[in-house]
Design an enzyme around this catalytic site. Structure first.
Site, PDB file in Angstrom:
ATOM      1  CG  ASP A  75      -9.834  -0.427   4.607  1.00  0.00           C
ATOM      2  OD1 ASP A  75      -9.497  -0.887   3.508  1.00  0.00           O
ATOM      3  OD2 ASP A  75      -9.162  -0.549   5.644  1.00  0.00           O
ATOM      4  CD  GLN A  94      -3.562  -4.466   6.409  1.00  0.00           C
ATOM      5  OE1 GLN A  94      -3.701  -3.429   5.758  1.00  0.00           O
ATOM      6  NE2 GLN A  94      -3.868  -5.640   5.915  1.00  0.00           N
ATOM      7  CE  LYS A 114      -3.773  -2.479   2.147  1.00  0.00           C
ATOM      8  NZ  LYS A 114      -4.548  -2.857   3.336  1.00  0.00           N
TER       9      LYS A 114
HETATM   10  N1  GUN Z   1      -6.779  -7.014   5.968  1.00  0.00           N
HETATM   11  C1  GUN Z   1      -7.016  -7.792   4.880  1.00  0.00           C
HETATM   12  N2  GUN Z   1      -7.595  -7.073   3.902  1.00  0.00           N
HETATM   13  C2  GUN Z   1      -7.731  -5.811   4.381  1.00  0.00           C
HETATM   14  C3  GUN Z   1      -8.252  -4.607   3.829  1.00  0.00           C
HETATM   15  O1  GUN Z   1      -8.741  -4.535   2.699  1.00  0.00           O
HETATM   16  N3  GUN Z   1      -8.199  -3.529   4.633  1.00  0.00           N
HETATM   17  C4  GUN Z   1      -7.690  -3.573   5.891  1.00  0.00           C
HETATM   18  N4  GUN Z   1      -7.705  -2.460   6.611  1.00  0.00           N
HETATM   19  N5  GUN Z   1      -7.203  -4.656   6.420  1.00  0.00           N
HETATM   20  C5  GUN Z   1      -7.217  -5.780   5.667  1.00  0.00           C
END
Ligand code: GUN
Length: 280
Positions: A120, A97, A53
């Site tokens: 998200d 996350q 990211k």
């Molecule tokens: N953990 C696995 N996929 C995601 C996601 O799309 N966003 C976040 N914040 N955590 C994750």
């Protein structure tokens, strides 16, 4: 044989477009989209996702801020960081996350994020608005799936669409997004009776159950569009989707591979949400 949907290429196209728009936003309005990522603990998969990211942000010309906290961090410390970021004008998107360590309630943490910065699309405010109208942000993986369908010219309106999986991150929001696009939706799950009878009806079949290669060739309608959201690590270390690719690709008209299908789209849509947040 099915046409293989190239998520890697489409995600790169989307990211290139976002980069151009970000450059324009900087030149015209002096705004640089900013994303803050909070990682608590040392989950190895999360480490990889967070790195990706951050790299994607940098490549798109975004500001990227990273908060790495030890596994024994308490909720209050996380709230303090989130409240500060909610007020920080250089930050347009905040991402915590998941998964979080056990002592932290993920729902409270998600609800602490300003819904306008919830890139998200996990905040109940955004999920609620997805049901009633337009959310500030939609969940990234479902948005990525719609983007793939649209860019391959696959019509959604009126299509018999079956989703296998009912998670808050994929199955449920995806159903609402497809409904808004006038698809006829069925959501299946582990308690669905005669699953293959239902999946065989699908003109568009989306597998998001997290069960390796559970969708076999005899569960798929001839010429269906098959979207595989699964990323399962097998005992031998290899990655497998939720779809038995070699069997199903013989019957499908379009299919996404794993890896290189839906996966790369999630980060592209996160960047899109962050760019949109900078424009709000
Ligand atoms: N953990 C696995 N996929 C995601 C996601 O799309 N966003 C976040 N914040 N955590 C994750």
């Amino acid at each position: 044989m099915a046409i293989i949907i190239d998520g890697k290429k489409i995600s790169q196209d989307v990211r290139n477009e976002i980069k151009e728009k970000a450059l324009h936003l900087k030149e015209v309005r002096g705004i640089i989209p900013g994303l803050a990522v909070i990682l608590v603990g040392d989950d190895s998969a999360s480490e990889i996702y967070v790195k990706r990211k951050e790299n994607a942000c940098r490549e798109a010309g975004f500001l990227s801020k990273e908060f790495r906290l030890p596994a024994d961090t308490d909720e209050k410390e996380i709230f303090d960081i989130i409240y500060k970021l909610n007020r920080d004008e250089t930050i347009h998107g905040i991402l915590v996350q998941l998964p979080l360590p056990k002592q932290i309630n993920p729902e409270s943490v998600i609800e602490a994020v300003d819904p306008k910065k919830d890139v998200d699309g996990f905040h109940p405010y955004n999920l609620g608005h997805l049901f009633t109208g337009d959310a500030f942000h939609n969940s990234c993986t479902p948005s990525g799936i719609l983007e793939l369908l649209d860019r391959y010219g696959i019509e959604i309106k009126g299509k018999e669409t079956v989703i296998v999986g009912r998670s808050n991150i994929v199955g449920k929001p995806l159903a609402m997004m497809l409904l808004k696009r006038h698809a006829t939706i069925t959501i299946c799950h582990t308690r669905t009776k005669n699953l293959s009878e239902v999946t065989k009806r699908a003109e568009i079949l989306i597998a998001a159950a997290g069960s390796p290669e559970m969708i076999k060739g005899n569960m798929v309608r001839q010429d269906a569009v098959v979207i595989d959201v699964g990323i399962n690590r097998l005992g031998n270390g290899k990655l497998a989707g939720d779809v038995a690719f070699s069997e199903v690709s013989k019957k499908a008209s379009y299919i996404t591979p794993v890896p290189g299908g839906v996966g790369p789209m999630t980060i592209a849509m996160l960047l899109m949400n962050t760019l949109n947040a900078a424009l709000i």
